[in-house]
Design an enzyme around this catalytic site. Structure first.
Site, PDB file in Angstrom:
ATOM      1  N   LEU A 143      -1.139  -0.698  -7.568  1.00  0.00           N
ATOM      2  CA  LEU A 143      -0.774  -0.628  -6.150  1.00  0.00           C
ATOM      3  C   LEU A 143      -2.034  -0.817  -5.302  1.00  0.00           C
ATOM      4  O   LEU A 143      -2.989  -0.050  -5.424  1.00  0.00           O
ATOM      5  CB  LEU A 143      -0.133   0.721  -5.822  1.00  0.00           C
ATOM      6  CG  LEU A 143       1.024   1.169  -6.726  1.00  0.00           C
ATOM      7  CD1 LEU A 143       1.681   2.426  -6.144  1.00  0.00           C
ATOM      8  CD2 LEU A 143       2.055   0.067  -6.916  1.00  0.00           C
ATOM      9  N   GLN A 165       3.845  -6.649  -0.500  1.00  0.00           N
ATOM     10  CA  GLN A 165       4.547  -5.567   0.185  1.00  0.00           C
ATOM     11  C   GLN A 165       4.192  -5.647   1.667  1.00  0.00           C
ATOM     12  O   GLN A 165       3.065  -5.376   2.054  1.00  0.00           O
ATOM     13  CB  GLN A 165       4.113  -4.208  -0.382  1.00  0.00           C
ATOM     14  CG  GLN A 165       4.834  -3.035   0.262  1.00  0.00           C
ATOM     15  CD  GLN A 165       4.146  -1.708  -0.002  1.00  0.00           C
ATOM     16  OE1 GLN A 165       2.967  -1.661  -0.323  1.00  0.00           O
ATOM     17  NE2 GLN A 165       4.885  -0.627   0.155  1.00  0.00           N
ATOM     18  N   ARG A 180     -10.270   3.627   6.993  1.00  0.00           N
ATOM     19  CA  ARG A 180     -11.530   4.378   7.115  1.00  0.00           C
ATOM     20  C   ARG A 180     -12.746   3.632   6.565  1.00  0.00           C
ATOM     21  O   ARG A 180     -13.883   4.074   6.741  1.00  0.00           O
ATOM     22  CB  ARG A 180     -11.389   5.745   6.428  1.00  0.00           C
ATOM     23  CG  ARG A 180     -10.662   6.741   7.319  1.00  0.00           C
ATOM     24  CD  ARG A 180     -10.435   8.044   6.596  1.00  0.00           C
ATOM     25  NE  ARG A 180      -9.323   7.939   5.638  1.00  0.00           N
ATOM     26  CZ  ARG A 180      -9.095   8.820   4.666  1.00  0.00           C
ATOM     27  NH1 ARG A 180      -9.925   9.837   4.510  1.00  0.00           N
ATOM     28  NH2 ARG A 180      -8.072   8.674   3.859  1.00  0.00           N
ATOM     29  N   ASP A 215      -7.614   1.352  -5.553  1.00  0.00           N
ATOM     30  CA  ASP A 215      -8.803   2.003  -4.982  1.00  0.00           C
ATOM     31  C   ASP A 215      -9.244   3.208  -5.823  1.00  0.00           C
ATOM     32  O   ASP A 215      -9.966   4.076  -5.334  1.00  0.00           O
ATOM     33  CB  ASP A 215      -8.553   2.425  -3.519  1.00  0.00           C
ATOM     34  CG  ASP A 215      -7.356   3.353  -3.362  1.00  0.00           C
ATOM     35  OD1 ASP A 215      -6.664   3.625  -4.371  1.00  0.00           O
ATOM     36  OD2 ASP A 215      -7.096   3.800  -2.228  1.00  0.00           O
TER      37      ASP A 215
HETATM   38  C1  UD1 Z   1      -0.587   9.502  -3.382  1.00  0.00           C
HETATM   39  C2  UD1 Z   1       0.498  10.404  -3.961  1.00  0.00           C
HETATM   40  C3  UD1 Z   1      -0.060  11.814  -4.104  1.00  0.00           C
HETATM   41  C4  UD1 Z   1      -1.306  11.809  -4.978  1.00  0.00           C
HETATM   42  C5  UD1 Z   1      -2.322  10.844  -4.400  1.00  0.00           C
HETATM   43  C6  UD1 Z   1      -3.492  10.706  -5.313  1.00  0.00           C
HETATM   44  C7  UD1 Z   1       2.585   9.479  -3.107  1.00  0.00           C
HETATM   45  C8  UD1 Z   1       3.665   9.638  -2.139  1.00  0.00           C
HETATM   46  N1  UD1 Z   1       1.609  10.388  -3.078  1.00  0.00           N
HETATM   47  O1  UD1 Z   1      -0.927   9.989  -2.113  1.00  0.00           O
HETATM   48  O2  UD1 Z   1       0.908  12.656  -4.703  1.00  0.00           O
HETATM   49  O3  UD1 Z   1      -1.853  13.117  -5.043  1.00  0.00           O
HETATM   50  O4  UD1 Z   1      -1.733   9.544  -4.247  1.00  0.00           O
HETATM   51  O5  UD1 Z   1      -4.480   9.928  -4.701  1.00  0.00           O
HETATM   52  O6  UD1 Z   1       2.597   8.550  -3.895  1.00  0.00           O
HETATM   53  N2  UD1 Z   1      -0.097   1.901  -1.499  1.00  0.00           N
HETATM   54  C9  UD1 Z   1       0.606   0.715  -1.431  1.00  0.00           C
HETATM   55  N3  UD1 Z   1       1.601   0.609  -0.541  1.00  0.00           N
HETATM   56  C10 UD1 Z   1       1.960   1.626   0.291  1.00  0.00           C
HETATM   57  C11 UD1 Z   1       1.236   2.824   0.216  1.00  0.00           C
HETATM   58  C12 UD1 Z   1       0.221   2.942  -0.699  1.00  0.00           C
HETATM   59  O7  UD1 Z   1       0.320  -0.236  -2.164  1.00  0.00           O
HETATM   60  O8  UD1 Z   1       2.900   1.442   1.062  1.00  0.00           O
HETATM   61  C13 UD1 Z   1      -1.203   2.003  -2.451  1.00  0.00           C
HETATM   62  C14 UD1 Z   1      -2.539   2.233  -1.762  1.00  0.00           C
HETATM   63  O9  UD1 Z   1      -3.171   1.001  -1.490  1.00  0.00           O
HETATM   64  C15 UD1 Z   1      -3.296   3.075  -2.755  1.00  0.00           C
HETATM   65  C16 UD1 Z   1      -2.198   3.832  -3.485  1.00  0.00           C
HETATM   66  O10 UD1 Z   1      -1.001   3.128  -3.249  1.00  0.00           O
HETATM   67  O11 UD1 Z   1      -4.002   2.290  -3.668  1.00  0.00           O
HETATM   68  C17 UD1 Z   1      -2.089   5.267  -3.027  1.00  0.00           C
HETATM   69  O12 UD1 Z   1      -1.856   5.282  -1.661  1.00  0.00           O
HETATM   70  P1  UD1 Z   1      -2.371   6.474  -0.758  1.00  0.00           P
HETATM   71  O13 UD1 Z   1      -1.924   6.257   0.618  1.00  0.00           O
HETATM   72  O14 UD1 Z   1      -3.815   6.666  -1.001  1.00  0.00           O
HETATM   73  O15 UD1 Z   1      -1.586   7.694  -1.421  1.00  0.00           O
HETATM   74  P2  UD1 Z   1      -1.474   9.131  -0.883  1.00  0.00           P
HETATM   75  O16 UD1 Z   1      -0.442   9.160   0.166  1.00  0.00           O
HETATM   76  O17 UD1 Z   1      -2.817   9.603  -0.548  1.00  0.00           O
END
Ligand code: UD1
Ligand code: CA
Length: 452
Positions: free
Chosen positions: A6, A68, A13, A97
């Site tokens: 993902l 996406q 940031r 990341d």
């Molecule tokens: C997510 C988890 C959380 C976990 C944390 C660990 C969910 C809802 N929550 O949180 O339980 O503790 O990771 O770091 O999954 N991404 C996409 N598309 C989106 C949103 C995110 O590709 O629409 C990707 C981001 O680029 C990233 C990863 O998914 O690489 C995680 O996204 P991020 O927003 O960091 O997750 P959190 O909400 O922090």
């Protein structure tokens, strides 16, 4: 196994014009750390969104890309890659990341998933400060993950958290993805809600939580780089490489170095570089994508996309550019630049020289200040120098041109025509000596001064 990365998120940031996942750690873009890890485990797919066109350029052709747009959460990201999911195969989820995960840790997760036969296996860890992470709630064999923003005071106190890395069974994912709703604090489709839908789940607890640290800003980027750097340097040292000063040495994750090689301070080695045994590299040296044999010395120099055979010595202050090949025992000295040039065994270019698009034979001596004039303003042209030739100091070899075997060019010559084997070519004005001229001139000037 299918591996889905993902990487659609914005990375606000980072305060960058470029998407987060193309920022580099030890010379390697974050997304490529993750793709290379993923490839150990199976067929790889990646979900891109924010500035996908820029990221695409970093994704190898055997990795499937899904888009996406807009980004509605981690669950939505997986929905966008539905075509990638095979009901007969497991799916490992990674983040673009989170670059420092090890093969061993993911291997443990995959093993646990296979041996348990459960629908989901979650990689968790105990966080000193769990703020921001999804909390792990256990009830018998079932697990539920509650996001920080949705958690009650009580749940926020739980310090076992979700790393975001899981293995799902493909059939479970396909059957349940559409059940995800976005009725939560962030209005997102949470992948974590799927864990709650599974009837049987297992977890693997991480020993070293730094492995799942993510990068959100450039301070974290530097912190992860420092962690990765220490691990790589330690592994190299334990495998028989001397690193004189680990605090000023930067070595990328794909670099291989043989035993008894010494890396001196202020040295950066990146890309797919291989270095043999008994070499001395540095100080003050930067090497990218080079293949280097045994017993090679490179001091205070730059080398990129070059091949260097055994017993070669380079520098100080040399620059080997793309396409340089140095055969055994070659000596490249100070202020010498090479580009797309092959230098044969035992040949030397020790001082102040440019060799571009040149093929140099064996046992050639290239005198100080030699320049291959390979560019006419429109095209590049080749220079050939035969075995055993001697290029006098400060020659200009105007390409295309060929210097025969065993030939000599007189110092200061501008060579515009081919030189046959074993001949001498001199191409400079003959010297004129005017005896007493300097003395007469001095007196003349002195007399003129008196008159003034
Ligand atoms: C997510 C988890 C959380 C976990 C944390 C660990 C969910 C809802 N929550 O949180 O339980 O503790 O990771 O770091 O999954 N991404 C996409 N598309 C989106 C949103 C995110 O590709 O629409 C990707 C981001 O680029 C990233 C990863 O998914 O690489 C995680 O996204 P991020 O927003 O960091 O997750 P959190 O909400 O922090
Ligand atoms: Ca995050």
């Amino acid at each position: 196994m299918r591996v889905l990365i993902l990487a659609a998120g914005l990375g606000k940031r980072m305060k960058s014009k470029y998407p987060k996942v193309v920022h580099k750690i030890l010379g390697k873009p974050m997304i490529n750390w993750v793709i290379d890890l993923a490839k150990y485990f199976g067929q790889v797919g990646v979900v891109l969104g924010h500035k996908a066109d820029i990221v695409k350029a970093y994704v190898p052709s055997d990795v499937q890309i899904f888009i996406q747009e807009p980004q509605l959460g981690t669950g939505h990201a997986v929905m966008c890659a539905r075509g990638f999911i095979d009901p007969k195969d497991d799916v490992l989820i990674l983040y673009g990341d989170v670059p420092l995960l090890s093969v061993e840790t993911v291997g443990r997760l995959v093993e646990m998933h296979k041996s348990s036969g459960n629908e989901v296996t979650v990689l968790t860890f105990v966080a000193e400060d769990p703020t921001g992470y999804g909390r792990i709630l256990r009830k018998g064999e079932k697990i539920r993950i509650v996001e920080d923003k949705d958690a009650s005071e009580e749940i926020r106190k739980i310090n076992e958290v979700n790393s975001g890395i899981y293995v799902f069974s493909g059939s479970f994912l396909i059957e349940n993805l559409d059940k995800l709703k976005n009725d939560n604090a962030q209005g997102e489709y949470y992948l974590t809600d799927l864990v709650g839908l599974a009837s049987k789940t297992s977890t693997v607890k991480l020993d070293d939580p730094t492995e799942v640290l993510g990068v959100n800003d450039r301070a974290q980027l530097a912190y992860l780089e420092s962690i990765a750097r220490q691990k790589i340097l330690k592994n190299l040292m334990l495998s028989g490489v001397t690193i004189v000063d680990p605090t000023s040495t930067f070595i990328g994750p794909d670099v291989k170095i043989g035993i008894d090689t010494v890396i001196h301070p202020f040295t950066i080695i990146e890309g797919k570089t291989t270095i043999g045994e008994d070499c001395e590299i540095g100080p003050f040296t930067h090497i990218v994508d080079c293949t280097i044999g045994n017993n090679v010395k490179i001091i205070r120099s730059e080398a990129e996309k070059s091949i260097i055979h055994d017993n070669v010595s380079v520098g100080p202050f040399a620059r080997l550019r793309e396409g340089t090949v140095l055969h055994e025992n070659v000596k490249i000295g100070n202020f010498v630049e090479t580009k797309k040039s092959v230098i044969g065994k035992n040949s030397k270019a020790q001082h102040l020289t440019y060799l571009g698009d040149a093929t140099v034979g064996e046992d050639v001596n290239v005198g100080a200040g030699t320049i291959t004039c390979n560019y006419d303003g429109y095209r590049k042209h080749p220079t050939y120098i035969g075995d055993g030739a001697f290029i006098g100091s400060n020659c200009s070899l105007v390409a295309p041109v060929k210097i025969g075997k065993g030939a000599i060019t007189g110092a200061g010559s501008v060579i515009t025509e081919d030189v046959p084997d074993d001949s001498l070519a001199i191409a400079r004005a003959r010297q004129v000596v005017k005896e007493g001229w300097a003395k007469r001139k001095r007196e003349e000037m002195k007399n003129a001064d008196h008159k003034e």
